[in-house]
Design a protein around this motif. Structure first.
Motif, PDB file in Angstrom:
ATOM      1  N   LEU A  64      -1.494  -1.862   7.339  1.00  0.00           N
ATOM      2  CA  LEU A  64      -1.166  -3.052   6.554  1.00  0.00           C
ATOM      3  C   LEU A  64      -0.609  -2.651   5.185  1.00  0.00           C
ATOM      4  CD1 LEU A  64      -4.155  -5.394   7.457  1.00  0.00           C
ATOM      5  CD2 LEU A  64      -1.786  -5.569   8.235  1.00  0.00           C
ATOM      6  N   PHE A  65      -1.117  -1.583   4.617  1.00  0.00           N
ATOM      7  CA  PHE A  65      -0.546  -1.030   3.380  1.00  0.00           C
ATOM      8  C   PHE A  65       0.876  -0.543   3.622  1.00  0.00           C
ATOM      9  CE2 PHE A  65       0.120   3.457   2.069  1.00  0.00           C
ATOM     10  CZ  PHE A  65       0.563   3.255   0.769  1.00  0.00           C
ATOM     11  N   GLN A  66       1.106   0.166   4.721  1.00  0.00           N
ATOM     12  CA  GLN A  66       2.447   0.678   5.007  1.00  0.00           C
ATOM     13  C   GLN A  66       3.451  -0.464   5.152  1.00  0.00           C
ATOM     14  OE1 GLN A  66       3.395   3.736   4.871  1.00  0.00           O
ATOM     15  NE2 GLN A  66       1.518   4.945   5.034  1.00  0.00           N
ATOM     16  N   ALA A  67       2.987  -1.610   5.648  1.00  0.00           N
ATOM     17  CA  ALA A  67       3.875  -2.760   5.837  1.00  0.00           C
ATOM     18  C   ALA A  67       4.354  -3.355   4.511  1.00  0.00           C
ATOM     19  CB  ALA A  67       3.166  -3.840   6.665  1.00  0.00           C
ATOM     20  N   LEU A  68       3.747  -2.951   3.396  1.00  0.00           N
ATOM     21  CA  LEU A  68       4.176  -3.440   2.083  1.00  0.00           C
ATOM     22  C   LEU A  68       5.404  -2.710   1.565  1.00  0.00           C
ATOM     23  CD1 LEU A  68       0.717  -3.781   0.254  1.00  0.00           C
ATOM     24  CD2 LEU A  68       1.983  -5.529   1.526  1.00  0.00           C
ATOM     25  N   ASN A  69       5.913  -1.733   2.343  1.00  0.00           N
ATOM     26  CA  ASN A  69       7.051  -0.923   1.891  1.00  0.00           C
ATOM     27  C   ASN A  69       6.716  -0.280   0.546  1.00  0.00           C
ATOM     28  OD1 ASN A  69       9.606   0.202   2.034  1.00  0.00           O
ATOM     29  ND2 ASN A  69      10.680  -1.649   1.364  1.00  0.00           N
ATOM     30  N   PRO A  70       5.609   0.480   0.501  1.00  0.00           N
ATOM     31  CA  PRO A  70       5.045   0.931  -0.783  1.00  0.00           C
ATOM     32  C   PRO A  70       5.975   1.753  -1.661  1.00  0.00           C
ATOM     33  CG  PRO A  70       4.047   2.095   1.080  1.00  0.00           C
ATOM     34  CD  PRO A  70       4.818   0.950   1.648  1.00  0.00           C
ATOM     35  N   ASP A  71       6.852   2.565  -1.076  1.00  0.00           N
ATOM     36  CA  ASP A  71       7.736   3.386  -1.902  1.00  0.00           C
ATOM     37  C   ASP A  71       8.656   2.533  -2.766  1.00  0.00           C
ATOM     38  OD1 ASP A  71       6.701   5.765  -0.894  1.00  0.00           O
ATOM     39  OD2 ASP A  71       8.159   5.856   0.737  1.00  0.00           O
ATOM     40  N   ALA A 124      -3.592   5.753   2.253  1.00  0.00           N
ATOM     41  CA  ALA A 124      -3.145   5.086   1.033  1.00  0.00           C
ATOM     42  C   ALA A 124      -1.954   5.796   0.415  1.00  0.00           C
ATOM     43  CB  ALA A 124      -4.286   5.008   0.019  1.00  0.00           C
ATOM     44  N   SER A 125      -1.247   6.599   1.194  1.00  0.00           N
ATOM     45  CA  SER A 125      -0.124   7.391   0.702  1.00  0.00           C
ATOM     46  C   SER A 125       1.034   7.338   1.684  1.00  0.00           C
ATOM     47  CB  SER A 125      -0.539   8.856   0.506  1.00  0.00           C
ATOM     48  OG  SER A 125      -1.625   9.003  -0.364  1.00  0.00           O
ATOM     49  N   THR A 126       2.196   7.742   1.194  1.00  0.00           N
ATOM     50  CA  THR A 126       3.348   8.022   2.047  1.00  0.00           C
ATOM     51  C   THR A 126       3.771   9.465   1.743  1.00  0.00           C
ATOM     52  OG1 THR A 126       5.046   7.414   0.431  1.00  0.00           O
ATOM     53  CG2 THR A 126       4.093   5.617   1.742  1.00  0.00           C
ATOM     54  N   ASP A 127       4.852   9.901   2.363  1.00  0.00           N
ATOM     55  CA  ASP A 127       5.354  11.244   2.057  1.00  0.00           C
ATOM     56  C   ASP A 127       5.816  11.366   0.609  1.00  0.00           C
ATOM     57  OD1 ASP A 127       4.884  12.018   4.650  1.00  0.00           O
ATOM     58  OD2 ASP A 127       6.946  11.673   5.323  1.00  0.00           O
ATOM     59  N   ASN A 128       6.026  10.211  -0.033  1.00  0.00           N
ATOM     60  CA  ASN A 128       6.595  10.214  -1.383  1.00  0.00           C
ATOM     61  C   ASN A 128       5.592   9.945  -2.492  1.00  0.00           C
ATOM     62  OD1 ASN A 128       9.296  10.595  -0.418  1.00  0.00           O
ATOM     63  ND2 ASN A 128       9.278   8.448   0.225  1.00  0.00           N
ATOM     64  N   GLY A 129       4.359   9.621  -2.141  1.00  0.00           N
ATOM     65  CA  GLY A 129       3.404   9.357  -3.212  1.00  0.00           C
ATOM     66  C   GLY A 129       2.083   8.807  -2.725  1.00  0.00           C
TER      67      GLY A 129
END
Length: 440
Positions: free
Chosen positions: A107-114, A137-142
């Motif tokens: 659900l966090f990833q669906a927020l387009n966090p980057d 709670a992270s992506t490859d970018n942060g």
């Protein structure tokens, strides 16, 4: 508890703010500076549950005392799908509060966090979070979120007195669990409690097995999301197979079809049942309310895999606090201070005062109270030993709506494990197509 397992309330409550403040709250996150006298005002958005509101108010009160130049206004949102849509809308329109509380994982990833969230990877607390939490709670970018609340585990709660009286050790593989269950059954005690009266509980045999699946294939969640892995084949079939096996061997309570989670927890607490596949926080909450003196008699272990080497605890990570990219300047500095305060010694004390720990914290700066339930220490041991993994719903957005009904069918002897797994593969296909995922 995750919205993938149980629905959340969908009514809006406002705590600590007037109607005028509510009307303006959506605009507050988009401005960058403080006032002329050096004071900064920020807003914090949380869910409308009583625990969330009480925790939010307590954190704000202590934070403002330690930071007299910063004022924090508490706003609330509904839970469930309504709340999810509200968060996405506010982020996309640049109207999100300066700090907000939300799910981790898919659900966090669906927020387009980057694109929508402030990268907090350089904050000092990031080095203190667990690897499992950082994964969700992270992506490859942060890294974007700081944990708020404790984790919880999916596995098997057990009555330690029954185990001790019968000379049974904690099972580490499926065959040793069955052997223990047969010994318990011979003693006239229900080996495994099931509570299909609360239909969502039927899923635990399957959901709690995912740690075992990921240990055997660390790419399984990604392959599942991309329609390259199925429940009807490979390591994921074991959850269905074990559910059928337990029913076929007559290891369930006689009233499994109608018993509720509260009744199942009470049976476990009283020693009428020896094992109960459940979420740690749910069984602990029920027993704390109905049989508080029995909390010390309840332990917890991972859903066993076919091979002991693969047995891995499945963990539901806590939600997190985030900062949107629209929070800038002095407000961003203040928001970062508030996020850091959440997991400071004082913030940890506030969390402990407002939540009953159903598992360990996901950050080393916080510890559960010394009088926490013994099961928490058992859960912590799996994490410390590197024998834990996030639940599937934190790694994949795909979850079919009919899993609980399919699990009941298999766990009641109506469908075979193979047929149930195949039915669930069909079920998730519909949901994946609705999400517009590639490959489906």
């Amino acid at each position: 508890m995750s919205s993938f397992i149980t629905p959340r309330r969908a009514t809006t409550v406002v705590a600590g703010v007037g109607l005028a403040a509510l009307a303006l709250a959506g605009c507050s996150g988009a401005t960058g500076g403080g006032s002329a006298d050096g004071k900064v005002e920020i807003t914090y958005l949380t869910t409308n549950g009583d625990d969330s509101i009480a925790t939010g108010n307590a954190l704000i009160s202590a934070f403002e005392k330690a930071n007299p130049d910063i004022t924090v206004t508490l706003n609330t949102r509904p839970g469930g799908t309504e709340g999810d849509n509200l968060v996405k809308t506010q982020l996309s329109t640049g109207e999100m509060d300066d700090v907000f509380f939300y799910n981790t994982g898919s659900l966090f990833q669906a927020l387009n966090p980057d694109q929508t969230l402030a990268n907090l990877a350089d904050e000092s607390w990031v080095s203190e979070v667990t690897d499992n939490f950082k994964t969700v709670a992270s992506t490859d970018n942060g890294t974007y979120g700081a944990p708020l609340g404790t984790s919880m585990a999916g596995g098997i709660a057990y009555n330690t007195k029954v185990f001790s009286d019968l000379g049974i050790s904690v099972p580490t593989d499926w065959s040793s669990l069955v052997a223990a269950a047969e010994k318990i059954k011979a003693a006239g005690i229900t080996p495994i409690e099931q509570t299909y009266g609360d239909t969502w509980t039927s899923q635990l045999f399957l959901l709690a097995d995912f740690g075992n699946v990921r240990t055997q294939d660390e790419n399984w969640a990604d392959d599942f999301t991309n329609n390259k892995a199925k429940f009807a084949q490979g390591p994921a079939l074991a959850g269905f197979t074990h559910l059928q096996d337990a029913f076929d061997k007559g290891l369930f309570n006689a009233d499994f079809a109608t018993a509720t989670a509260a009744e199942g927890s009470a049976a476990l607490a009283a020693g009428k049942a020896a094992m109960y596949p459940m979420l740690s926080s749910a069984v602990l909450s029920n027993i704390t309310q109905s049989n508080p003196d029995a909390v010390a008699d309840i332990g917890f272990f991972a859903m066993p895999a076919d091979k002991a080497a693969n047995t891995t605890l499945t963990v539901w990570e806590p939600s997190a606090v985030y900062i949107p990219k629209t929070t800038e300047g002095a407000k961003l500095d203040a928001a970062k201070k508030f996020v850091a305060f959440v997991n400071s010694p004082e913030g940890c004390d506030i969390q402990n005062a407002n939540y009953v720990a159903g598992g360990p914290f996901s950050i080393s700066s916080c510890s559960v109270p010394s009088d926490a339930a013994p099961m928490v220490a058992e859960i912590q041991k799996y994490i410390e030993d590197g024998k834990s993994a996030p639940a599937l719903e934190f790694l994949s957005p795909v979850k079919g709506p009919n899993l609980e009904n399919i699990a009941i069918s298999v766990g009641s002897g109506i469908s075979s494990a193979q047929d149930g797994a195949a039915a669930y593969d069909d079920d998730v296909k519909k949901q994946a197509q609705q999400l517009g995922l590639a490959g489906w």
